[in-house]
Every structure is written in structure tokens, then in C-alpha cells.
Motif scaffolding. Sequence first.
Motif, PDB file in Angstrom:
ATOM      1  N   LYS B 156       0.834  -1.196   0.000  1.00 40.53           N
ATOM      2  CA  LYS B 156       0.000   0.000   0.000  1.00 40.53           C
ATOM      3  C   LYS B 156       0.881   1.264   0.000  1.00 40.53           C
ATOM      4  CE  LYS B 156      -3.815   2.318   0.485  1.00 40.53           C
ATOM      5  NZ  LYS B 156      -4.803   2.405  -0.574  1.00 40.53           N
ATOM      6  N   ILE B 160       1.200   4.173  -3.034  1.00 38.57           N
ATOM      7  CA  ILE B 160       0.951   5.611  -2.862  1.00 38.57           C
ATOM      8  C   ILE B 160       2.128   6.426  -3.403  1.00 38.57           C
ATOM      9  CG2 ILE B 160       0.737   7.456  -1.140  1.00 38.57           C
ATOM     10  CD1 ILE B 160      -0.845   5.447   0.595  1.00 38.57           C
ATOM     11  N   LEU B 393       5.683  16.728  -2.878  1.00 42.46           N
ATOM     12  CA  LEU B 393       4.696  15.970  -2.108  1.00 42.46           C
ATOM     13  C   LEU B 393       5.230  14.579  -1.754  1.00 42.46           C
ATOM     14  CD1 LEU B 393       1.129  16.463  -3.625  1.00 42.46           C
ATOM     15  CD2 LEU B 393       1.699  16.326  -1.192  1.00 42.46           C
ATOM     16  N   LEU B 397       5.977  13.042   1.979  1.00 46.72           N
ATOM     17  CA  LEU B 397       5.248  11.888   2.512  1.00 46.72           C
ATOM     18  C   LEU B 397       6.152  10.692   2.788  1.00 46.72           C
ATOM     19  CD1 LEU B 397       1.987  11.901   0.359  1.00 46.72           C
ATOM     20  CD2 LEU B 397       2.116  12.161   2.843  1.00 46.72           C
ATOM     21  N   LEU B 401       5.621   7.867   5.726  1.00 43.74           N
ATOM     22  CA  LEU B 401       4.992   6.581   5.410  1.00 43.74           C
ATOM     23  C   LEU B 401       5.927   5.412   5.714  1.00 43.74           C
ATOM     24  CD1 LEU B 401       3.298   7.484   1.989  1.00 43.74           C
ATOM     25  CD2 LEU B 401       2.121   6.894   4.128  1.00 43.74           C
ATOM     26  N   ILE B 406       2.782   8.030   9.536  1.00 47.42           N
ATOM     27  CA  ILE B 406       1.430   8.052   8.986  1.00 47.42           C
ATOM     28  C   ILE B 406       1.077   6.622   8.613  1.00 47.42           C
ATOM     29  CG2 ILE B 406      -0.066   8.917   7.142  1.00 47.42           C
ATOM     30  CD1 ILE B 406       1.707  11.300   6.857  1.00 47.42           C
ATOM     31  N   ARG B 407      -0.014   6.107   9.142  1.00 41.89           N
ATOM     32  CA  ARG B 407      -0.403   4.728   8.849  1.00 41.89           C
ATOM     33  C   ARG B 407      -1.444   4.715   7.758  1.00 41.89           C
ATOM     34  NH1 ARG B 407       0.818   0.889  12.806  1.00 41.89           N
ATOM     35  NH2 ARG B 407      -0.103  -0.554  11.351  1.00 41.89           N
ATOM     36  N   VAL B 408      -1.376   3.773   6.883  1.00 44.26           N
ATOM     37  CA  VAL B 408      -2.341   3.682   5.792  1.00 44.26           C
ATOM     38  C   VAL B 408      -3.249   2.467   5.924  1.00 44.26           C
ATOM     39  CG1 VAL B 408      -0.961   4.977   4.161  1.00 44.26           C
ATOM     40  CG2 VAL B 408      -0.645   2.502   4.369  1.00 44.26           C
TER      41      VAL B 408
END
Lengths: 514, 409
Positions: B156, B160, B393, B397, B401, B406-408
Motif C-alpha cells: 500500500k 501511494i 509531495l 510523505l 509513510l 502516517i499509517r495507511v
Amino acid sequence: MGQNNDGVLNFASTLWAAADRLRNNMEPSEYKHIVLGLIFLKYISDAFKFRQEELEYLIKDPKNEEYYCGSEEEAQLILEDKDEYMAANVFYVPPEARYEYIMANARRSDIGKLIDDAMDLIEKENPKQLRGVLPKVYTKAPLDPHTLGEIVNLIGSINFGKNEELDVLGRVYEYFLSEFARKEGKRGGEFFTPSSVVKLLVEMIQPLHGRVFDPCCGSGGMFVQSIRFVEAHAGKKGDISIYGQESNPTTYRLCKMNLAIRGIEADIRLGNSFTDDQFKDLRADYILANPPFNDSAWGADRLANDVRWKYGLPPDSNANYAWIQHFIYHLAPKGVAGFVLANGSMTTSNNAEYEIRKRIIEDNLVDCMVALPPQLFYTTGIPACLWFIRKGRETKETLFIDARKMGVMVDRTHRELTDEEIQKIAETYHNWRNKSGYEDLKGFCASVPMEVIAQNDYVLAPGRYVGVEDTQEDDIPFEEKMAELTEKLYQQMKEARRLDEIIKANLEELGYGE
Amino acid sequence: MGSEWKEVIFSEVIEINPNRELSKGQEYPFIDMQAVEPYTRKVSNIKFRKYNGSGSKFKNGDTLFARITPCLENGKTAYVKELKNGEKGFGSTEFLVFSGKEGVTDNLFVYYLSRSPEIREYAVKNMIGTSGRQRVDKSCFNELRIKLPPLPEQQKIASILSAFDDKIELNNEMNKTLEEIAQAIFKHWFIDFEFPNENGEPYKSSGGEFVDSELGPIPKGWKVVKLREILDNICDSVKPGKEIEGLPYVPIDIVERKSIALKQFKSWEEAKSSLIKFKKDDILLGAMRVYFHKVSIAPCEGVTRKTCFVLRPKKRFDLSYTLLLIFQDDTIKFADAHSKGTTMPYAVWDNGLAEMKIALPTEKIRQRFNELLYPIISKIRDCIFENLTLSQLRDTLLPKLISGEIRVM
């Protein structure tokens, strides 16, 4: 042909690498004679062996009245009858000079002497073609007997069976010649013209019937290619007779061996073409030559009144125009000469040379000029050109071909013309000569009247006349190109929208919605 | 919701220099250090070369990680995906090759992991060897502890980050297409003289009239002029520092060869001397070694050095026409022929390129051309700006990540 060709080359290059490893500290120029001599020995031994096997077969064939014989004794006589070999254009090789004998003794410490003796025996058996030609350097060579034995075995391993494949050995010989030329660099070039250049010359002048002459023949590459051309056009070797002169004694011997291997009969003589012209009375139908570039001190002072300088005495500082006139002198009334010279020859403004060039042009002798790409030669990176001189011309125009952009790099420093390029140049010339299907092509070829050459100060450089190629035309017409590009663009736009959606969704998921 | 991240040893979950068998003497795709650009996923240029037994070996899905200074610090890390199905390749010995372990790590995740500041800083700190030849040894990864998410979460995260790079790569390809379209139309109109006549039909093919000129036959109504009659060379000198604060700096070395699209910018703080300003829609032409063919459109106001010409059309609507005209091979050749100096030749404008004669189309046609082409040129420019944003960006990130901040899932 392509396949077979490559096969031979692959095999030859492996063999070369192996042989080169055995060179130790020897100079390639010295080592060359050792290896080429052995290939020669192997070649004539094989040829001899095949003929012998053929004779054995004939002797045992009861239907063959001419050869069949009952008694063993009689059979032996036939098998060692020298005339039976000569009749088949094969050298008679005495038992102690046969390669199998040499190979069987390859481990003896006096192997060098055995080979020298073998060379001697072969020369004595075939004095007409080979006297004084074969290298007898094996005793004195700075190689230990063990290494020499290994080389003997290596060359002995070239084994290709039948008669028709004997040319394999010829090709190996030729390949080794070219590799030695490469290795020796500047000096090697003296005896070797790159094969793509020779091929082009031969394809241009098409020597099919008559006398072929090369007064600076080196190792004889022009002749080998000429014979190939004749045979490729369903002719016979005998359709052309070959004359050559070479001033360097070792190169002269290489040439004799090269021709002997191919069974080419030729009248090759040793001597300096300017000071010691061996063929004063020869008028050749075809002259093919690659004289040394820009040679100096060729003997102008001693030869000032020579009959050959019909168009003026060339300067002693440069032999180019001496060669050109030597060629013209030796041409038959309808003969044609194709030869390689350094580019300077087309434009030189040295007084004497300019005058000679002017007179040759006014005498309507210059048929065609070809500018070659750089880096074709082993000797030098400088660009060269081809001259084609023809006697008895009907047209007063000259064809100029600019091939400077042709060729492909075969290694970091050397270029070769491809077969297709050679065809394209030769075809252009023949179409022009036959007045069929020829057209000037900007940047490549132009047919130019003598007056225009005169206006251009008698300069013979093709670049002057063919003009600059039209700005690079890409072959795809506008409509087609646009169709292709827009289709691509719309796909990319679609993909862009898809990716935009994904990125947006991802970011929203991370908590950064619009 | 997501299962737990585990602390693991880098070299235990990622294969370093995995075994990819190649045969000596055979030709394979080859990637040298130059083909990998800083912080760029895609390899720009794959060649073919004979494999002689040395070099890094890889297949699709492998990460190439520059291990020598300064390439490591510069962030030369690429992801191999251009090879044909099942094909293997090899490259510079100065790459470490990373590959995911089946069932443990995802290839793309490995790539982004190796681009994370955490891994990079660790590698830089662990370089060994004499100065100038410092490099990182693969053994140092035996001691590197990382936090690894479960496989689905790796995938995942990778997807991204990957979407940004996919779009950046696509934008670059799209720009190439747009440029080719612009070139094709320019050539069709002004070199083949097939610009639309009053009825919208191609001029030459529809029997348009030609008159003689010193440049050969040209369409009726066209004029032979010199470049200086339609373009000015702007030399708006400026001092470094406050005066240029916030402006992008475009020295000649970051202008692309043979592409009107700039791909990178430097910060005004790096601009030091011989500076000149340019405005949006000016034409930048690399004058030093002009044969490198560096012609770009300025996407915004900015600063360059005097090694570039800043050319501005006298009439605004001539932008598309003059940009593509300067981009022509013949123009560059002319500029080269009128260069001064031998080792580092400079093109000159006055009494040089400015004197080049051209066949100038009528104003009407040039205007029409600009109406059609300016959107294409603007699109190219917009794609570049978008790429800047996308990469910012992505780089913001990425560390969050990769570290799980930041957890997805």
C-alpha cells in the motif's frame, strides 16, 4: 554466403587469439612469417592429400580405364607422379614436407630445422612459382621448440575436409594478414588494403576479361578480389591474366604465397615501379592499385626525362602524381584504372601537380571520383579517395560521388563500408555509365561537365559538386507522423487523468481531501 | 486494522546483490552511473554491453543503490523495470542491488525504503575508504535495524509513493510527445511551406505562389530578415542576494539538451556572479558550447548567468515561432559557426547569430501559429511545474509513510 562467411571468421578469430597468445615477446612483423608460412604449408599439404585420395579412388575404380591398375607397384608410381598433381593445379609435396609429418614431429627439439627443410624441399619441387618465396626462419626464430610445436599443432587443427572448402584456409590466411596489418599499425598497412575498399574498387571497374595490373600490389588483395569477382560472375580464373609488381621483398613473398594458396597464376615481379619498371611494355585493361599515400623522394631527379611523365614532371616531395601517370601510361586504349590516393591529390595547388591535374582533366581521362569516409585504413586515419581513370571516354562529364558519411565502425578506430553501401556506390557508377536510371542526388552524387570542373579550378573533390544534403528529411510524411503523435498524446492524457484520480484518492485517504 | 510492525535487520529481509546469473562474453542491457539521476526512479538510458564477469547484476524489480561518494549523497537510486520479460542486466560495480524477499518484502517498498532519509543517512555515515573514493560496503547493512510493516501495508505504501513517480514519468513522456508535435507542425508550415492558405489548405501543395529571394524561392508575402529584427538579446544584469530572493536559478548546466522543457531549477541562494534576469516566456539559449543544443522556454521569472542568451521576441505573438526557430538544427549550426574561442567556444549575438537570415512568414500566419502552438508550449511548462509539486509531495510523505508515522492500514 553470409552464414558461411561468419562461421569462417568466428573460427579464424579464435584461432588468431590462440596463435597470438603463443607470440611471447616477438614482434608481430617477425611472428607473421612464422604463422603465415605454416598456414601455407598446411594448405598445400591438404591440397596434396585431397588430390592423392582422389587418385587412390580412381586407381581402384575398374570402370576407369585411364587410371585403373591391378598391381600395387604401379599404383604407387601413379600416387607419387608429380605430373598428376601439376595437372590438377596442386603442388607436389615431398613426404618430408607434408604437414602430417611435421606434426608427428612437433615435439622434437629440432622442429625448426624440420620446417625450414620442408620449405626448402617444396621450393625445389616447384621452382617456377615458389623459388625464394617461402620463409626459412624457423631455425633462427626466437621461439623455443615447445612453443613452435604448439603453433604447429594449432594450425594443424584447421581441418575442413573437402576440396571445395579449401578456400577456408585461404580465408584464414587473409584474415591473419589483416590481423597482422592491424597489429603492426603503420607498417602493416604497407601490405594490406582493407577489404571493403578493395571490394568497392573491383565492383566499380568489374575486371571480367583481360589483363589486370597492380604495380604496387602488396600482398595481392586486389587480385584475390578480382578473381572472386570473375568467379561470382560465372567466369573462369583464366579469363583474366594477372600482373603485379612490388618493391618490398618480404611483401612480395607474402603475395606469391597468397596467390599460390588460391591457385591463382600470376606474373608477380620484384622491383621499384618508378626506377625499375618490370612491365615496360604492358598495357593493361584494368589497373587496380593502392599506392603508398603521399610518398616522397621517389626519384624524380633521376627520372626527369622519363616517357611516363606525359602531363608534366611530378614533384619529388610527393609521388601521388607519379603514380597517376604511371597508371595512365600502362593503360590499354580502352583501359580503366581505379586506385586509392590521399585526399590531397584531388585539390593540391602545388604548381606541378595542379598543371598535371589540369592536363589530365582536359585530356578527358577522369571518369569518376569517390570521396571515402575517414578511418578506413589501418595505416592512417586520414580520409582517402578513389580515382577512376578511363581511356577512350565518350562523355565529357565526370561523376562525383561523396561517400564520406558512409561506413560503420567495426572497432573504436576503424570503419568499414557495408556490402549494401558498396553496391549503392557501384550501382550509381554503372547506371551513370549506362545512362540508365542515373540521377544527381544532392549530397551524394553529381555528373559534372568538364567546363564546370575548369571553373572550379580543376578541383576534383566530390564535396565541391554534389552540394549539401537537403535538411534532414525524416521519412515519415507529416500526416502520418501527426496521426501517430496525437494518438500517443491522447493515450498519455487519458493515463494522466487516471493517475490524477489515483493520486487524489490516495491523498484523500491520508486525510488531505480537496 | 493493520497488524504490528516488526523490528528487523535490513539484510535479513532484503537480499543484497542477489544472485543473477549472466554468461560471460554475451551482451546484456547495461546501466552505468550516468544513466541514474538523483532522486529519480526511472533509468534514463539503458545500453547494451558484453558482460565480462564484473559489475552489479539485476533484473526487473531490483533497486540500484549508488554506493560511492558523491553519488550516494546525491541520491542516485533507481528502480529497474525497463527490461524485457525475464531478461537480466548488469551495471556499474558502484551499485548495490537490493531485492525484496518473497513473502517478506515488496520490491517497490524496498526501493522507497532505500530512498528514505533514514537509510541514506545510515549509509553515508558508514562509508569507508580513502577520501574521494569512499563507498559503503554491503556488510554494514547486517547491523542496520529497521521497522518493517506487514507485506500488504508495504504494498500500500509503495503504491501511494509510486503513483507520484508514475505521473512524473508520464509527464516527461507527454512533454516529449508535445515537443515532437510542435516540431512537426513548425517543419510542415515553415520548412515545407505547407502552412494553411486562406482556405485552410496547405499552401505549397495547393499551388501557392513563390517568389525568388536570396534564400531561394519563398512564399509570396514573406520577407528575408535578420534574426535581430524579430528578437532582442536581453542582458538584464542583476546582483546576487536580496534582489533575486525567491527567484529560481537556471544556470546553463541544468538546461536540458535538445528539449525545450526545463526539468530542474536551483535556488537563488546558489546564484553567485555574472547573473542576468529573465521573464516568463523568454527563450534561454545556452551560448557556451552552443552545439550542445540547449534551448528552453522560461516558465516564469528567474535568473541565469551570462553563459546563456536570454532572447525575447519583439512581438509577443512571435513566441512560438521564434522558440521553434531557435531550436532548429540549422540555427544552432549557424550559432556554432559564429562562435568565438576554441576550447570553450561561446556563441556571439551581435555580428553573430543576430545576423542570421531567415525567411519570415507574414504576421498573420505567425499569429495563427502562435494561437495553435502556445497552448502546447504552455502545457509543457505546466507539466514541469506539476512535476515539481509532485516530487515535493512525494518527498514529504515518503519518510512519514516508511517510518509508520502516517499509517495507511
